[in-house]
Structures are given as structure tokens and as C-alpha cells.
Write a protein that holds these residues in place. Sequence first.
Motif, PDB file in Angstrom:
ATOM      1  N   VAL A 189     -29.293  16.058 -16.883  1.00  0.00           N
ATOM      2  CA  VAL A 189     -28.395  15.486 -17.888  1.00  0.00           C
ATOM      3  C   VAL A 189     -27.616  16.640 -18.497  1.00  0.00           C
ATOM      4  O   VAL A 189     -28.150  17.437 -19.262  1.00  0.00           O
ATOM      5  CB  VAL A 189     -29.165  14.712 -18.974  1.00  0.00           C
ATOM      6  N   GLY A 190     -26.358  16.756 -18.139  1.00  0.00           N
ATOM      7  CA  GLY A 190     -25.558  17.883 -18.571  1.00  0.00           C
ATOM      8  C   GLY A 190     -24.534  17.515 -19.619  1.00  0.00           C
ATOM      9  O   GLY A 190     -24.474  16.386 -20.115  1.00  0.00           O
ATOM     10  N   SER A 191     -23.693  18.503 -19.947  1.00  0.00           N
ATOM     11  CA  SER A 191     -22.649  18.342 -20.960  1.00  0.00           C
ATOM     12  C   SER A 191     -21.275  18.696 -20.408  1.00  0.00           C
ATOM     13  O   SER A 191     -20.299  18.717 -21.139  1.00  0.00           O
ATOM     14  CB  SER A 191     -22.952  19.250 -22.157  1.00  0.00           C
ATOM     15  N   GLY A 192     -21.209  18.999 -19.095  1.00  0.00           N
ATOM     16  CA  GLY A 192     -19.986  19.509 -18.502  1.00  0.00           C
ATOM     17  C   GLY A 192     -19.145  18.464 -17.790  1.00  0.00           C
ATOM     18  O   GLY A 192     -19.408  17.260 -17.873  1.00  0.00           O
ATOM     19  N   PHE A 213     -15.978  12.856 -19.842  1.00  0.00           N
ATOM     20  CA  PHE A 213     -15.822  14.254 -20.237  1.00  0.00           C
ATOM     21  C   PHE A 213     -14.864  14.353 -21.422  1.00  0.00           C
ATOM     22  O   PHE A 213     -13.906  13.577 -21.526  1.00  0.00           O
ATOM     23  CB  PHE A 213     -15.290  15.049 -19.049  1.00  0.00           C
ATOM     24  N   PHE A 214     -15.099  15.323 -22.296  1.00  0.00           N
ATOM     25  CA  PHE A 214     -14.372  15.355 -23.577  1.00  0.00           C
ATOM     26  C   PHE A 214     -12.929  15.828 -23.481  1.00  0.00           C
ATOM     27  O   PHE A 214     -12.182  15.729 -24.451  1.00  0.00           O
ATOM     28  CB  PHE A 214     -15.135  16.185 -24.614  1.00  0.00           C
ATOM     29  N   ILE A 215     -12.493  16.361 -22.346  1.00  0.00           N
ATOM     30  CA  ILE A 215     -11.083  16.714 -22.170  1.00  0.00           C
ATOM     31  C   ILE A 215     -10.414  15.585 -21.394  1.00  0.00           C
ATOM     32  O   ILE A 215     -10.760  15.321 -20.239  1.00  0.00           O
ATOM     33  CB  ILE A 215     -10.910  18.047 -21.426  1.00  0.00           C
ATOM     34  N   GLU A 216      -9.473  14.927 -22.013  1.00  0.00           N
ATOM     35  CA  GLU A 216      -8.842  13.749 -21.421  1.00  0.00           C
ATOM     36  C   GLU A 216      -8.177  14.092 -20.086  1.00  0.00           C
ATOM     37  O   GLU A 216      -7.475  15.097 -19.954  1.00  0.00           O
ATOM     38  CB  GLU A 216      -7.798  13.171 -22.386  1.00  0.00           C
ATOM     39  N   GLY A 217      -8.435  13.255 -19.084  1.00  0.00           N
ATOM     40  CA  GLY A 217      -7.834  13.448 -17.773  1.00  0.00           C
ATOM     41  C   GLY A 217      -8.566  14.422 -16.880  1.00  0.00           C
ATOM     42  O   GLY A 217      -8.193  14.610 -15.720  1.00  0.00           O
ATOM     43  N   ARG A 218      -9.590  15.077 -17.378  1.00  0.00           N
ATOM     44  CA  ARG A 218     -10.356  16.030 -16.612  1.00  0.00           C
ATOM     45  C   ARG A 218     -11.734  15.451 -16.313  1.00  0.00           C
ATOM     46  O   ARG A 218     -12.238  14.632 -17.071  1.00  0.00           O
ATOM     47  CB  ARG A 218     -10.516  17.342 -17.389  1.00  0.00           C
ATOM     48  N   PRO A 219     -12.348  15.956 -15.243  1.00  0.00           N
ATOM     49  CA  PRO A 219     -11.800  16.862 -14.235  1.00  0.00           C
ATOM     50  C   PRO A 219     -10.882  16.131 -13.261  1.00  0.00           C
ATOM     51  O   PRO A 219     -10.869  14.904 -13.222  1.00  0.00           O
ATOM     52  CB  PRO A 219     -13.057  17.371 -13.530  1.00  0.00           C
TER      53      PRO A 219
END
Length: 523
Positions: A189-192, A213-219
Motif C-alpha cells: 500500500v503505497g503513496s506514489g 494520485f494527488f497530481i491531476e492527470g498523472r501518471p
Amino acid sequence: MKHALKGLVTATALAAVMATGAVSADEPKRGGTLLTTLQQNPRNLNPAVQSGTVTGFPGAQLFASPLRYDDDWTPQPYLAESWSVSDDGLTVTLNLVKNAKFHDGHPITSSDVAFSVKVIQEKHPFKAMFAPVASVDTPDDHTAILNLDRPHPALMLAMSGQLMSIIPEHIYGDGQDPKSHPRNNADVVGSGPFKLVEFKNGEHVILERFDDFFIEGRPYLDKIVMRIITDPAARAIALENGELHFSGFESLPRIINRLKKVDGLNVTADGYGAIGPLDWLAINTTKGPLADKRVRQAIAYAVDRNFIQKALMQGTASDALTGIHPDSPFYEADVNPYDLDLDKANALLDEAGFAKGSDGMRFGLTIDFGWPDVKPQVEYTKAALKKVGIDVTVRASADFPAWAKRMGTMDFELSWDTVFNWGDPVIGVHRTYLSSNIAKGVWSNTQGYSNTSVDEILAAAAVETDSDKRKALYSQFQKIVNDEVPLYFTNTLPYHTVYSDKVGNPPIGIWGTSTPIDNMYLK
């Protein structure tokens, strides 16, 4: 904002900042499966408790760190959208992004940051990274305040790459040892930006996009398949045939030069400054003739590093004259390069009282090596030192652990070795030179090198927050070590990144693949 240690650093247009390091003008494309490789089987996928580049590549995708760095050593926002450092350097405040989640949907909070710091302090091989952190306050879910008992300028780099992975307290705080926790390799269980699909020992690590993921559109990528291929020739064939899109940390000169000739492949040495890989001839300063500085200097003059770079490394390595990597902002190039000079070498050995015998030899030494790739350097050193009357016997260890034990117990005289700077000198350089690190069974100052002035300079550099003053201290340190030669420095380890023309935004910043590749895409 460069090398900022004081004041406030805020995230402006986070997504744009994250694109740092792009090498293509193409518009990033979403989707696709990246076919890449690991050169060894990872012992562990959790970088909070395990060092090494094989853990770092998958680990940096599975877990996020507070900061990330661009290619000119400037810290950038990541899990921390902004941060500040107090004027006295004793308080570092991280302001976390508000929408970050672990892969199981639990929110990432400041409590997880505090927990991760504690685990790293207790379980990571580089405990010194966070040793000055006395406590972590969590006034709210999105604010973590690191309280230091002394200034620690290395902390900023330690909060990036694979060095400060934020792991979930609700998983690893269950009373089991985080070092051997069953969730390190299965059901991670990661955070990346990517989550684990499968880790099959000896075969592959498969990751897929984490949609929350907390950056919209990524990865951008849908999936990453990391095939475990230990044979460099097999990796080269796979790259040539298009079976792999990408490979990092390639270091065999003949393979590197072979791949440079392949249409559709790009081969670069850029991107390893913070990893800081160096090759050197280690010298046990406590053994017989080697205790005399003049003998060590003579060895340096007798071993031609230009021959090593051009003939043995086949032009794939760069000059490195000190224990700090030449890509580091603290590197001091103005030192004695010890260019080949057999007359000087012979004169120093005569001055030290080691006259040649009737057979032309002055004394004998042993030289060890731990892996086949450095055997050419070892055989060359034997031949080079014979020219100045030093009779060298080569000792090959049964395997890498046997050689490592010899080094750790200081049961050697000369040995070829590779070391990593790991970002800031406090993390990866000090350990080799501090007299307090001379301890049998500990692989750090295996040379038995002791100099009170060096100890004092490194202690001052470890707490100096002014970058110019730190640079002056490290310059002084490198000049002393250059004169006393506990190690003879020859070259950077020739790590190269190989990637297909189909790859956009390959990771060629300072951390290589030990950094998130959420902005990598397939064209």
C-alpha cells in the motif's frame, strides 16, 4: 529558490513544475505500458527500510516523498506543496497537499509523515539522514513540523528521491517489524503514482497507474513492467530488439558503446549526480607500508587513471578527483590529479625508506575485488605497481559477501571499490572519512583513516546552513584527503540511461530512476 534553506517555498502551477526534466517538445500522451528492467532481484520494495537503486526504481513509483528535485539541484514541491525553514535552521514545516491518498483510499496525513520519519530513523541503513530530527509535531492533518536538535542542511535532499518514502501508519504501525513486514513485497500500500500489481521473485515487478494520485492527470503511463534481467548482454539484446523501452544504471563500457550505435536508442550519462557513483582504489591506512602517506601518494602516481578511463572504461566514465561526485555543487576540482609520474612514485618510495631489493621489488601487497567487472582494474594495478617495485598479489573472494566481509573487518590492503554519495555529503560522504566510523564489522571507514582536522571540518559542514560556507568547508576537506590519499580516486562509475525514441521525459534529473516517473510517457 535554489538550494533554499530559509524562508517560504510555495508551489505555483504544481503540474507545470512536475514537468521539469522534459527532453521532448511533444505533448505528453496518456496510456501505454512501459517495458523496462531491473538489474537485480529487489530484496525489498519499501525504500523507508532498504537502500539501493534496485529498490529505488520501483520504490519511488510506489511511494511519494515530500520533495523532488530538478536537474539543477533545486527542490520542487511533491507531497509537500510548500515548506519553510526557520532562521535558526531548527524547524522545518511541511505543508502537505490536501488530496493525497494511499493506494487503499486512506488519506495521507501528517501523522504518516511523523511515523515514516521514525521508521527511517530506526530501520534505514542511512540513519544519519534524520538523526538530528528530535520530534515531529502534527498540529493538523496537513502540517508536519520537524524539530531538529541541530541545523541539518542535508535534510532537504533527504526528503526527496527514494530517501524519505511516506509509508502508511495504518499498515506498518501494526506492531510488526517494518524491516521485515510482509507488506514490503506483497499487497504493498503505497503513496506514489503507481500501485503494485505483482512482484514475482527473479522474474518481474509490475505496476499500474494509481487513478487517485494527488497530481491531476498523472501518471501518464497505464502500466510499468520491470523485467528482472541480470545479464547485461541480455538487456542489450532486449533494448536493441525493442523488447525494452528503457533501462537505467547500465554501467558495462562495451555494452554502453554498443548501444550508442543502435538507431532509435538514446544513451546518456546524465541523471546520476545525486546518486553520486564513484570508483576508487581503497587503501588500508593501518597496514604496514600503507600507513605512510608517501607510499600512498606513490601508488597514486604509479596508477594511471587516464589509462583506466580510456582503455578499461572505454571512454564511458568521467574524471573524479575526490570523494565528492563531480556533478555535486560541493565538488572541488582544484586538487592534485596525481597524473602518471613513475619518477615521483619511485622518489617517494625511496624517501619513505623502502629500497628496491636485488629482485627489483620493495615490498609486497595484496589487492582484493568483490565482483568480476573490476577485475581488469585489479590486474592493471598489479602491473602498474610492479613498475615501481611493489609486488602485488591478487586475492579473489569466493563471492560478493565474502569480499564485503573482508572490507568490513579491514582484512585487506588494497581493493577496488564503488561508493555512492546519496545526494548530500552528510549522507554518503562523511561515513567514509570520520574516525568515529572506524569499526570492524561496519562497512564505512574501511580504510581506517583518521584525521582530527577532517573530523572537525565535516562536523562543521554538517550543521552549516550557508551554502557558500559549506562549499568552502568541503573544499578544505577534499584538499586534505587528496594530500593524504586514503583512497585513490579514478572516475565516476559510468552509469548510463538507455531509452527508445518512443520514450518521452526519461528520468535524467539528479536521482536517475530513484525518482518518480509520473511524467514519463510513450509517444
